[in-house]
Write a protein that holds these residues in place. Structure first.
Motif, PDB file in Angstrom:
ATOM      1  N   PHE A 148       0.837  -1.197   0.000  1.00  0.00           N
ATOM      2  CA  PHE A 148       0.000   0.000   0.000  1.00  0.00           C
ATOM      3  C   PHE A 148       0.877   1.254   0.000  1.00  0.00           C
ATOM      4  O   PHE A 148       0.672   2.174  -0.795  1.00  0.00           O
ATOM      5  CB  PHE A 148      -0.924  -0.018   1.225  1.00  0.00           C
ATOM      6  CG  PHE A 148      -2.058   0.955   1.152  1.00  0.00           C
ATOM      7  CD1 PHE A 148      -3.275   0.595   0.614  1.00  0.00           C
ATOM      8  CD2 PHE A 148      -1.912   2.246   1.640  1.00  0.00           C
ATOM      9  CE1 PHE A 148      -4.330   1.485   0.541  1.00  0.00           C
ATOM     10  CE2 PHE A 148      -2.956   3.151   1.583  1.00  0.00           C
ATOM     11  CZ  PHE A 148      -4.168   2.771   1.033  1.00  0.00           C
TER      12      PHE A 148
ATOM     13  N   TYR B  66       2.837   1.561  -3.370  1.00  0.00           N
ATOM     14  CA  TYR B  66       2.044   2.117  -4.469  1.00  0.00           C
ATOM     15  C   TYR B  66       1.664   3.569  -4.231  1.00  0.00           C
ATOM     16  O   TYR B  66       1.522   4.339  -5.181  1.00  0.00           O
ATOM     17  CB  TYR B  66       0.827   1.251  -4.765  1.00  0.00           C
ATOM     18  CG  TYR B  66       1.229  -0.010  -5.485  1.00  0.00           C
ATOM     19  CD1 TYR B  66       1.793   0.054  -6.760  1.00  0.00           C
ATOM     20  CD2 TYR B  66       1.100  -1.259  -4.903  1.00  0.00           C
ATOM     21  CE1 TYR B  66       2.203  -1.084  -7.424  1.00  0.00           C
ATOM     22  CE2 TYR B  66       1.506  -2.403  -5.558  1.00  0.00           C
ATOM     23  CZ  TYR B  66       2.059  -2.311  -6.821  1.00  0.00           C
ATOM     24  OH  TYR B  66       2.475  -3.437  -7.475  1.00  0.00           O
TER      25      TYR B  66
ATOM     26  N   THR C 238      -3.277   2.515 -12.613  1.00  0.00           N
ATOM     27  CA  THR C 238      -3.406   1.069 -12.436  1.00  0.00           C
ATOM     28  C   THR C 238      -2.656   0.312 -13.527  1.00  0.00           C
ATOM     29  O   THR C 238      -1.920  -0.633 -13.250  1.00  0.00           O
ATOM     30  CB  THR C 238      -4.903   0.672 -12.459  1.00  0.00           C
ATOM     31  OG1 THR C 238      -5.555   1.295 -11.353  1.00  0.00           O
ATOM     32  CG2 THR C 238      -5.094  -0.811 -12.374  1.00  0.00           C
TER      33      THR C 238
ATOM     34  N   SER D  68      -4.136  -4.009  -9.127  1.00  0.00           N
ATOM     35  CA  SER D  68      -5.589  -4.079  -9.299  1.00  0.00           C
ATOM     36  C   SER D  68      -6.220  -2.704  -9.110  1.00  0.00           C
ATOM     37  O   SER D  68      -5.752  -1.886  -8.310  1.00  0.00           O
ATOM     38  CB  SER D  68      -6.211  -5.071  -8.307  1.00  0.00           C
ATOM     39  OG  SER D  68      -6.319  -4.510  -7.023  1.00  0.00           O
TER      40      SER D  68
ATOM     41  N   ASN E  90      -9.029  -2.024  -7.751  1.00  0.00           N
ATOM     42  CA  ASN E  90      -9.587  -1.936  -6.404  1.00  0.00           C
ATOM     43  C   ASN E  90      -8.523  -1.449  -5.409  1.00  0.00           C
ATOM     44  O   ASN E  90      -8.788  -0.587  -4.574  1.00  0.00           O
ATOM     45  CB  ASN E  90     -10.152  -3.291  -5.985  1.00  0.00           C
ATOM     46  CG  ASN E  90     -10.857  -3.240  -4.660  1.00  0.00           C
ATOM     47  OD1 ASN E  90     -11.638  -2.338  -4.399  1.00  0.00           O
ATOM     48  ND2 ASN E  90     -10.583  -4.215  -3.814  1.00  0.00           N
ATOM     49  N   HIS E  91      -7.330  -2.015  -5.516  1.00  0.00           N
ATOM     50  CA  HIS E  91      -6.238  -1.615  -4.630  1.00  0.00           C
ATOM     51  C   HIS E  91      -5.867  -0.155  -4.872  1.00  0.00           C
ATOM     52  O   HIS E  91      -5.673   0.623  -3.923  1.00  0.00           O
ATOM     53  CB  HIS E  91      -5.039  -2.540  -4.841  1.00  0.00           C
ATOM     54  CG  HIS E  91      -3.951  -2.375  -3.830  1.00  0.00           C
ATOM     55  ND1 HIS E  91      -4.134  -2.604  -2.486  1.00  0.00           N
ATOM     56  CD2 HIS E  91      -2.652  -1.992  -3.959  1.00  0.00           C
ATOM     57  CE1 HIS E  91      -3.002  -2.376  -1.836  1.00  0.00           C
ATOM     58  NE2 HIS E  91      -2.093  -1.998  -2.712  1.00  0.00           N
TER      59      HIS E  91
ATOM     60  N   LYS F  36      -8.198   2.435  -3.393  1.00  0.00           N
ATOM     61  CA  LYS F  36      -7.960   2.626  -1.957  1.00  0.00           C
ATOM     62  C   LYS F  36      -6.735   3.504  -1.715  1.00  0.00           C
ATOM     63  O   LYS F  36      -6.743   4.370  -0.836  1.00  0.00           O
ATOM     64  CB  LYS F  36      -7.789   1.271  -1.266  1.00  0.00           C
ATOM     65  CG  LYS F  36      -9.065   0.455  -1.233  1.00  0.00           C
ATOM     66  CD  LYS F  36      -8.815  -0.920  -0.655  1.00  0.00           C
ATOM     67  CE  LYS F  36     -10.069  -1.781  -0.762  1.00  0.00           C
ATOM     68  NZ  LYS F  36      -9.813  -3.151  -0.301  1.00  0.00           N
TER      69      LYS F  36
END
Length: 141
Positions: free
Chosen positions: A6, A9, A32, A38, A40-41, A44
């Motif tokens: 996390f 990224y 992305t 992903s 989704n990641h 976030k």
């Protein structure tokens, strides 16, 4: 010490956003695809960076994301502090019965401070400055 993906990224995203011309927008899909993570990641990650005031998120047809703060004011250390869970070990008395006499926790605390102090010496802008190899890798096709 290993950073979470996390945080990794989040830093990569800030570097990419800093590489764009000032006030230029990009979108989550582009980020992305660039980093092969992903959606989704990345949603976030971007959401958290927005909450922390590092990026501006603009909704709508002409929306997107961009840096909110100048890259020269964003230190790697501040990003890591804001995102990374920095408790290296659980030294609570409930978890570890040697805590009252343990000297390791003090050494780990000093190591963490030294780690963050080093990261505080580097801004997102410095990671891009005179780094044409990185800029090529971040260039849109």
């Amino acid at each position: 010490m290993q950073l979470t993906s996390f945080t990794d990224y989040a830093l990569r995203t800030l570097i990419f956003l800093a590489s764009l011309p000032e006030d230029e927008l990009t979108n989550i899909t582009e980020v992305t695809e660039l980093f092969g993570v992903s959606r989704n990641h990345m949603v976030k990650v971007i959401n958290r960076l927005g909450q922390l005031g590092y990026v501006q998120t603009i909704r709508g047809k002409n929306g997107g994301i961009r840096l909110l703060k100048p890259a020269a004011t964003i230190t790697v250390g501040s990003v890591v502090r804001d995102i990374e869970p920095l408790d290296l070990v659980n030294c609570s008395v409930e978890f570890c019965h040697i805590t009252p006499a343990c000297r390791l926790k003090d050494k780990l605390a000093k190591a963490k401070l030294a780690f963050l102090a080093e990261l505080d010496t580097c801004t997102i802008q410095e990671l891009l400055a005179d780094n044409s190899d990185l800029l090529i890798l971040l260039t849109r096709p």
